[in-house]
Structure formats: C-alpha cells, structure tokens
Design an enzyme around this catalytic site. Structure first.
Site, short mmCIF file in Angstrom:
data_model
loop_
_atom_site.label_atom_id
_atom_site.label_comp_id
_atom_site.label_asym_id
_atom_site.label_seq_id
_atom_site.Cartn_x
_atom_site.Cartn_y
_atom_site.Cartn_z
N TYR A 1 -8.34 -45.93 -34.80
CA TYR A 1 -7.52 -46.19 -33.61
C TYR A 1 -6.57 -47.37 -33.84
CZ TYR A 1 -9.79 -42.62 -30.90
OH TYR A 1 -10.20 -41.40 -30.44
N HIS B 1 -6.33 -38.71 -21.02
CA HIS B 1 -7.20 -39.13 -22.13
C HIS B 1 -7.11 -40.62 -22.42
CE1 HIS B 1 -7.41 -34.72 -23.80
NE2 HIS B 1 -8.08 -34.88 -22.69
N CYS C 1 -16.81 -58.28 -27.29
CA CYS C 1 -16.48 -58.71 -25.93
C CYS C 1 -16.88 -60.18 -25.75
CB CYS C 1 -17.25 -57.83 -24.96
SG CYS C 1 -17.15 -58.32 -23.25
N CYS D 1 -19.90 -60.29 -22.93
CA CYS D 1 -21.29 -59.83 -23.15
C CYS D 1 -21.64 -59.62 -24.62
CB CYS D 1 -21.55 -58.55 -22.36
SG CYS D 1 -20.92 -57.06 -23.16
N GLY E 1 3.94 -28.54 -25.72
CA GLY E 1 3.44 -29.18 -26.94
C GLY E 1 1.95 -29.41 -26.96
N THR E 2 1.22 -28.49 -26.33
CA THR E 2 -0.24 -28.60 -26.39
C THR E 2 -0.83 -27.28 -26.85
OG1 THR E 2 -2.28 -29.02 -25.15
CG2 THR E 2 -0.41 -28.21 -23.87
N SER E 3 -1.87 -27.39 -27.67
CA SER E 3 -2.49 -26.16 -28.20
C SER E 3 -3.32 -25.46 -27.14
CB SER E 3 -3.37 -26.51 -29.41
OG SER E 3 -4.33 -27.48 -29.04
P1 OAD Z 1 -2.85 -30.30 -30.80
O1 OAD Z 1 -2.67 -31.00 -32.10
O2 OAD Z 1 -4.09 -29.49 -30.60
O3 OAD Z 1 -1.65 -29.31 -30.57
C1 OAD Z 1 -0.32 -29.68 -30.73
C2 OAD Z 1 0.53 -28.52 -30.27
O4 OAD Z 1 1.87 -28.93 -30.34
C3 OAD Z 1 0.40 -27.26 -31.12
O5 OAD Z 1 0.25 -26.14 -30.25
C4 OAD Z 1 1.73 -27.19 -31.88
O6 OAD Z 1 2.16 -25.85 -32.07
C5 OAD Z 1 2.65 -27.90 -30.93
N1 OAD Z 1 3.80 -28.58 -31.53
C6 OAD Z 1 3.87 -29.27 -32.71
N2 OAD Z 1 5.07 -29.83 -32.86
C7 OAD Z 1 5.79 -29.51 -31.75
C8 OAD Z 1 7.11 -29.81 -31.28
N3 OAD Z 1 7.95 -30.60 -32.00
N4 OAD Z 1 7.51 -29.30 -30.10
C9 OAD Z 1 6.69 -28.53 -29.37
N5 OAD Z 1 5.43 -28.20 -29.74
C10 OAD Z 1 4.99 -28.70 -30.90
O7 OAD Z 1 -2.67 -31.40 -29.68
P2 OAD Z 1 -3.12 -31.35 -28.16
O8 OAD Z 1 -2.97 -30.00 -27.58
O9 OAD Z 1 -2.44 -32.47 -27.50
O10 OAD Z 1 -8.23 -35.02 -27.30
O11 OAD Z 1 -4.65 -31.69 -28.26
C11 OAD Z 1 -5.38 -31.83 -27.09
C12 OAD Z 1 -6.45 -32.84 -27.27
O12 OAD Z 1 -7.29 -32.51 -28.39
C13 OAD Z 1 -5.98 -34.24 -27.63
O13 OAD Z 1 -5.63 -35.01 -26.51
C14 OAD Z 1 -7.19 -34.83 -28.27
C15 OAD Z 1 -7.44 -33.69 -29.21
O14 OAD Z 1 -8.48 -33.64 -29.98
C16 OAD Z 1 -9.07 -36.06 -27.41
O15 OAD Z 1 -8.97 -36.89 -28.29
C17 OAD Z 1 -10.12 -36.11 -26.34
#
Ligand code: OAD
Length: 249
Positions: free
Chosen positions: A72, A124, A152, A155, A192-194
């Site tokens: 991180y 998140h 911390c 504590c 942009g989310t899977s």
């Molecule tokens: P992912 O890495 O699972 O997915 C990223 C998505 O973005 C994929 O569907 C890609 O096809 C798409 N992508 C990549 N580049 C892009 C671009 N330039 N424009 C548009 N789309 C693009 O990421 P998240 O869906 O955000 O959780 O993952 C969800 C959660 O899983 C995260 O917040 C994290 C992770 O593990 C935790 O850490 C709790």
C-alpha cells in the site's frame, strides 16, 4: 474505439439531456490512463510474485503486516505521481450537468476528488488515509522507518491503510448512500470495472431491475455487458469526454 470520432445513439443523447438523477460506479479502469494498474492487470517488479487478492486481506496483514503495508505504501507513493485523466474530468462535468449525480467509486486513489467531482462515495476507502488496526484511530502522520510497520501513538497497535479488504464489510454509510442512488436513478453508468466484486457489482443490476437505463463503458466486455441498454467498448478517458460533448456540447 476512438472517442473523438465516436457516435452515440440519438435516443441516448436525448435521454441524458433530460435525466434528473444519475449514478455512476467506477473501477480501476478509469484510472488506467492516469498510469495506475488495474487489479486484474499483472503486477510488476517486486510485486509480480503476489496477486492483489492475496495482499488485500485481513489474513495477509495478520500473516505478514510489513508486506501488506509496503504494497500500500508503494501504491500511495505512486498515486502522488499521477494526475486525473480526461475520464475523471468528464465525470466531474457530468455532475455539473445532471441535477442529481452520485459518483460511486471502488477506487482508493482519490483521483475523482482531485478532478473536482463533488460528493464521491468511496466504497473501498482511500489509500491516503491510515488508521490503527486495533483501536481504529485515524492518524495524519506516521514515521515509516522502512523496517517496521508504524504503530499507533495511542495504543501501540499496527497502523493499516483505510481501505476495505476482501472479507471486510464496506463502510455502512457509503454503502447505504450507494444503494439509495442505485434505487432512485434514471440512469446508471458502470465504468472501467470488471463487475466481479460484490456488493458493488450488484448496484448496476439493482438499478436496471427497477427501470434505470444501464450504460457501460469498458475496454472489454464484462459479465454486465449483456444486461446493458448501451455498452461502449473503449477507454473511459476517450469515451466519457466524447459522450459529454455529444450530450451537452
Ligand atoms: P479490475 O482490475 O477488476 O477491472 C478493471 C476493468 O477496467 C476491466 O474490466 C478492464 O477491461 C477495464 N479497463 C481497463 N482499462 C480501461 C480503460 N482505459 N477504460 C475503460 N475500461 C478499462 O478493477 P475493478 O473492477 O475496479 O477491491 O476491481 C474491483 C475491486 O476488486 C477493486 O476495488 C479491488 C479489487 O480487488 C478491493 O481491493 C476490495
């Protein structure tokens, strides 16, 4: 697809011009064009031997807190070196155009706020914030000597990033606000989310089931694609500005 030359259906354009309430859920893809890796991209360098899913858990922190802290810390430092991209700015513009616009993000990078989006729901958490893993106290400053995980001052517990790990509950107020936005919006964007991680992913389905228009923008098809009224294949940093131009000129 190249956003600059992209054509959008006229029904979508008129629907968005009239929309009163919109919600957008963003994921790591939105920050990809800023130079941040998505979760499902391969890791590089030192981190190539670990999967993000194996670092972002309470068990990983219990087993090897230094490894998790350092991952991180590396990401926190990286975020400081990047800037919001045109996709982030287009979302901030949409919030100015649509009377009630709720931006829900799974990203912990803070780039939506930096781009000027008001009222971002960070489902998140946020990388920039750190709290005690024992007493929960937030800390503004800590001393990272590179050897031990900082502790911390109140504590003595180990400090941890203020992010949600797999197996942990989402912040209740953030989740409730996100569910409410999904319940009441005219249009829901999934960008942009899977769409693989719950409960964030189910927000889009819930919105669609009760009649909201469902619009996806993603570089690749996702499990949500088939349900969408519109699914645009492309980079959000190109498609979103093109959409804003097409709808609001
Ligand atoms: P992912 O890495 O699972 O997915 C990223 C998505 O973005 C994929 O569907 C890609 O096809 C798409 N992508 C990549 N580049 C892009 C671009 N330039 N424009 C548009 N789309 C693009 O990421 P998240 O869906 O955000 O959780 O993952 C969800 C959660 O899983 C995260 O917040 C994290 C992770 O593990 C935790 O850490 C709790």
């Amino acid at each position: 697809m190249n956003g600059a030359t992209m054509a959008f259906p006229s029904e979508l354009i008129s629907y968005l011009r009239k929309a009163q309430r919109a919600a957008a859920l963003t994921g790591a893809g939105v920050s990809q064009e800023s130079g941040l890796r998505t979760f499902r991209d391969a890791q590089v360098g030192l981190w190539a031997q670990y999967r993000p899913e194996d670092l972002a858990t309470p068990e990983a922190f219990a087993r090897d807190p230094k490894l998790v802290w350092d991952w991180y810390a590396m990401r926190r430092e990286k975020v400081k070196t990047v800037e919001p991209n045109p996709g982030h700015y287009a979302l901030a513009e949409m919030a100015r155009r649509i009377p009630d616009f709720t931006l829900i993000t799974q990203n912990v990078d803070g780039l939506h706020r930096r781009a000027g989006s008001p009222q971002v729901i960070e489902l998140h958490g946020n990388l920039a914030q750190v709290r005690c893993s024992v007493c929960g106290q937030f800390v503004e400053r800590w001393d990272d000597n590179g050897v031990d995980v900082p502790r911390c001052a109140a504590c003595g517990g180990l400090l941890r990033p203020h992010v949600v790990w797999f197996g942990e509950a989402l912040p209740r107020a953030a989740l409730e606000a996100a569910v409410e936005a999904a319940r009441t919006c005219d249009v829901f964007f999934s960008i942009g989310t899977s769409g693989l991680v719950q409960p964030a992913a189910s927000l889009a389905v819930a919105a669609h089931n009760r009649g909201a228009l469902l619009v996806e923008i993603n570089a690749e098809p996702t499990p949500l694609t088939e349900r969408c009224d519109y699914s645009f294949r492309g980079r959000s940093g190109e498609v979103l500005p093109a959409l804003v131009r097409a709808v609001w000129g």
